[in-house]
Design a protein around this motif. Structure first.
Motif, PDB file in Angstrom:
ATOM      1  N   ALA A 105       0.820  -1.210   0.000  1.00 19.78           N
ATOM      2  CA  ALA A 105       0.000   0.000   0.000  1.00 19.78           C
ATOM      3  C   ALA A 105       0.854   1.260   0.000  1.00 19.78           C
ATOM      4  O   ALA A 105       0.537   2.242  -0.686  1.00 19.78           O
ATOM      5  CB  ALA A 105      -0.944  -0.008   1.206  1.00 19.78           C
ATOM      6  N   GLY A 106       1.939   1.248   0.757  1.00 22.16           N
ATOM      7  CA  GLY A 106       2.823   2.411   0.775  1.00 22.16           C
ATOM      8  C   GLY A 106       3.420   2.694  -0.593  1.00 22.16           C
ATOM      9  O   GLY A 106       3.495   3.851  -1.029  1.00 22.16           O
ATOM     10  N   ASN A 107       3.816   1.633  -1.307  1.00 20.62           N
ATOM     11  CA  ASN A 107       4.339   1.828  -2.654  1.00 20.62           C
ATOM     12  C   ASN A 107       3.246   2.327  -3.596  1.00 20.62           C
ATOM     13  O   ASN A 107       3.502   3.130  -4.497  1.00 20.62           O
ATOM     14  CB  ASN A 107       4.936   0.520  -3.173  1.00 20.62           C
ATOM     15  CG  ASN A 107       6.301   0.236  -2.583  1.00 20.62           C
ATOM     16  OD1 ASN A 107       6.630   0.715  -1.499  1.00 20.62           O
ATOM     17  ND2 ASN A 107       7.099  -0.545  -3.285  1.00 20.62           N
ATOM     18  N   GLY A 108       2.019   1.871  -3.374  1.00 21.46           N
ATOM     19  CA  GLY A 108       0.924   2.294  -4.235  1.00 21.46           C
ATOM     20  C   GLY A 108       0.655   3.779  -4.184  1.00 21.46           C
ATOM     21  O   GLY A 108       0.200   4.371  -5.188  1.00 21.46           O
ATOM     22  N   PHE A 109       0.933   4.412  -3.062  1.00 19.37           N
ATOM     23  CA  PHE A 109       0.743   5.865  -2.982  1.00 19.37           C
ATOM     24  C   PHE A 109       1.619   6.594  -3.998  1.00 19.37           C
ATOM     25  O   PHE A 109       1.272   7.689  -4.458  1.00 19.37           O
ATOM     26  CB  PHE A 109       1.050   6.365  -1.570  1.00 19.37           C
ATOM     27  CG  PHE A 109      -0.160   6.407  -0.667  1.00 19.37           C
ATOM     28  CD1 PHE A 109      -1.121   7.400  -0.816  1.00 19.37           C
ATOM     29  CD2 PHE A 109      -0.329   5.462   0.319  1.00 19.37           C
ATOM     30  CE1 PHE A 109      -2.232   7.440   0.009  1.00 19.37           C
ATOM     31  CE2 PHE A 109      -1.440   5.489   1.155  1.00 19.37           C
ATOM     32  CZ  PHE A 109      -2.407   6.481   0.995  1.00 19.37           C
ATOM     33  N   ALA A 110       2.768   6.019  -4.362  1.00 14.56           N
ATOM     34  CA  ALA A 110       3.631   6.654  -5.362  1.00 14.56           C
ATOM     35  C   ALA A 110       2.944   6.691  -6.720  1.00 14.56           C
ATOM     36  O   ALA A 110       3.138   7.634  -7.506  1.00 14.56           O
ATOM     37  CB  ALA A 110       4.950   5.901  -5.463  1.00 14.56           C
ATOM     38  N   LEU A 111       2.139   5.697  -7.029  1.00 12.96           N
ATOM     39  CA  LEU A 111       1.414   5.669  -8.296  1.00 12.96           C
ATOM     40  C   LEU A 111       0.280   6.692  -8.291  1.00 12.96           C
ATOM     41  O   LEU A 111      -0.005   7.319  -9.314  1.00 12.96           O
ATOM     42  CB  LEU A 111       0.890   4.259  -8.548  1.00 12.96           C
ATOM     43  CG  LEU A 111       1.974   3.170  -8.518  1.00 12.96           C
ATOM     44  CD1 LEU A 111       1.353   1.801  -8.707  1.00 12.96           C
ATOM     45  CD2 LEU A 111       3.043   3.425  -9.570  1.00 12.96           C
ATOM     46  N   LEU A 112      -0.348   6.890  -7.145  1.00  8.58           N
ATOM     47  CA  LEU A 112      -1.323   7.971  -7.018  1.00  8.58           C
ATOM     48  C   LEU A 112      -0.652   9.331  -7.194  1.00  8.58           C
ATOM     49  O   LEU A 112      -1.244  10.255  -7.761  1.00  8.58           O
ATOM     50  CB  LEU A 112      -2.007   7.911  -5.650  1.00  8.58           C
ATOM     51  CG  LEU A 112      -3.075   6.837  -5.444  1.00  8.58           C
ATOM     52  CD1 LEU A 112      -3.597   6.883  -4.012  1.00  8.58           C
ATOM     53  CD2 LEU A 112      -4.225   6.997  -6.430  1.00  8.58           C
TER      54      LEU A 112
END
Length: 371
Positions: free
Chosen positions: A302-309
């Motif tokens: 989830a933390g890495n996914g924030f970079a895509l947002l």
């Protein structure tokens, strides 16, 4: 090597389904409700409670963080907890004051009570957000950190308590904190941390310059343009490139707290766009974190996914929103499959907040930015 591929797993092929994502969020909230005990709060994962006084109470991996997430999800209309959150927050504060949950043997910065994530300030902030009358105590903790804490980072130091002041609407304390923090920035545009018995400079999100700058940008000031310009220059100069991808760590880590993901989230409005997109591509190609790191927002999927947002917010290219949502589907599946973990930064509650962010296409990272 920019990161260790063995630490990651292929993303799920399951498509984004809004109803299914909402169900996954609701399941995490229902499980947190069921696991709560008035006497012991929530059970602690071995890593979260390592050599600490249980139950865990702090904002990072303890009860205060769970309460924050449940309240945030409730306010968004995504899941209605059955718990009396103000009562749980008040109990958490009382339990922390009776026995703080610092890790045994850890070298504590002074004053440790003022820490946002690991001290009393974070718990007081949650109490404030739930309407409890703690503003005087919260402001005292924030001001105690302004000139005496040498950590110069998010977890213990002035950057964290600056954020607490911002969230609580304590404008004078926020200004005082920002001015003090900015004055300690060196000629390189960095800060020297005194943490874990050592002295170092860092640029990453958890203990480094990009988080400090993000905190400072909450306070309107003429210096902010220089902060953006200088921090971008540092990141351009320190980036490691490989096959069109980029990372910023000598430890080959790729997670929010260390490396590209957290840097992109913190700098997405001013980082050189080529770097931003190369970093987002790095995150996407790596895939999801495996079971060792899990699904959470600190060092998981989830933390890495924030970079895509972050990439979506900057470019408004739906490609990046779709990729972020793939990460959310995968992270929710991990949360359902793995043993439950009751923690804002390492467990299901934080993962639910990331899924909620994907529903809203909102790149703002929990607590680091005002909503």
């Amino acid at each position: 090597m920019l990161y260790d591929p063995a630490a990651f797993e292929p993303l799920t092929d399951e498509p984004w389904d809004e109803a299914g994502v909402r169900d996954g969020i609701a399941a995490i909230v229902a499980d947190a409700d069921a696991a709560f005990d008035p006497d012991t709060l929530w059970p602690a994962h071995e890593w979260d409670g390592w050599h600490a006084a249980l139950p865990m109470k702090n904002l990072y991996v303890g009860a205060a963080g769970v309460v924050f997430a449940l309240d945030d999800l409730r306010r968004r209309g995504l899941a209605e907890t059955t718990l009396d959150l103000p009562s749980v927050a008040a109990s958490t504060l009382e339990r922390w004051r009776a026995e703080p949950d610092y890790m045994e043997g850890e070298v504590l910065p002074e004053p440790p009570e003022s820490a946002l994530f690991l001290g009393e300030t974070g718990i007081l902030l949650v109490c404030h957000l739930l309407g409890l009358d703690v503003d005087a105590e919260l402001e005292a903790r924030i001001r105690a950190n302004v000139g005496s804490n040498e950590t110069e980072e998010l977890f213990w130091g002035t950057p964290g308590t600056l954020l607490a002041a911002v969230h609580a609407g304590l404008d004078a304390a926020a200004r005082e904190s920002a001015d003090a923090l900015a004055s300690r920035r060196d000629e390189e545009g960095l800060w020297t941390q005194h943490l874990w018995g050592s002295e170092f400079k860092a640029i990453g999100a958890s203990h480094g310059a990009v988080a400090n700058v993000r905190a400072l940008l909450h306070v309107d000031d003429p210096r902010n343009e220089e902060l953006r310009r200088d921090t971008n220059r540092i990141l351009v100069g320190r980036a490691t490139w490989e096959d069109g991808q980029v990372n910023w760590t000598s430890e080959s880590k790729l997670q929010w707290d260390v490396g590209t993901p957290g840097i992109l989230v913190a700098t997405r409005d001013y980082l050189d766009e080529e770097l931003l997109l190369a970093g987002a591509e790095t995150v996407w190609r790596a895939g999801a974190h495996g079971d060792e790191k899990g699904h959470g927002i600190c060092h998981g999927t989830a933390g890495n996914g924030f970079a895509l947002l972050a990439a979506f917010e900057r470019t408004q290219d739906e490609l990046w929103l779709g990729r972020a949502r793939r990460f959310a589907v995968h992270a929710l599946a991990q949360a359902a499959r793995m043993p439950a973990r009751y923690s804002l930064f390492t467990g299901g509650p934080g993962t639910a907040l990331f899924a909620a962010a994907c529903l809203d296409a909102d790149a703002r990272y929990p607590l680091l930015e005002r909503r």
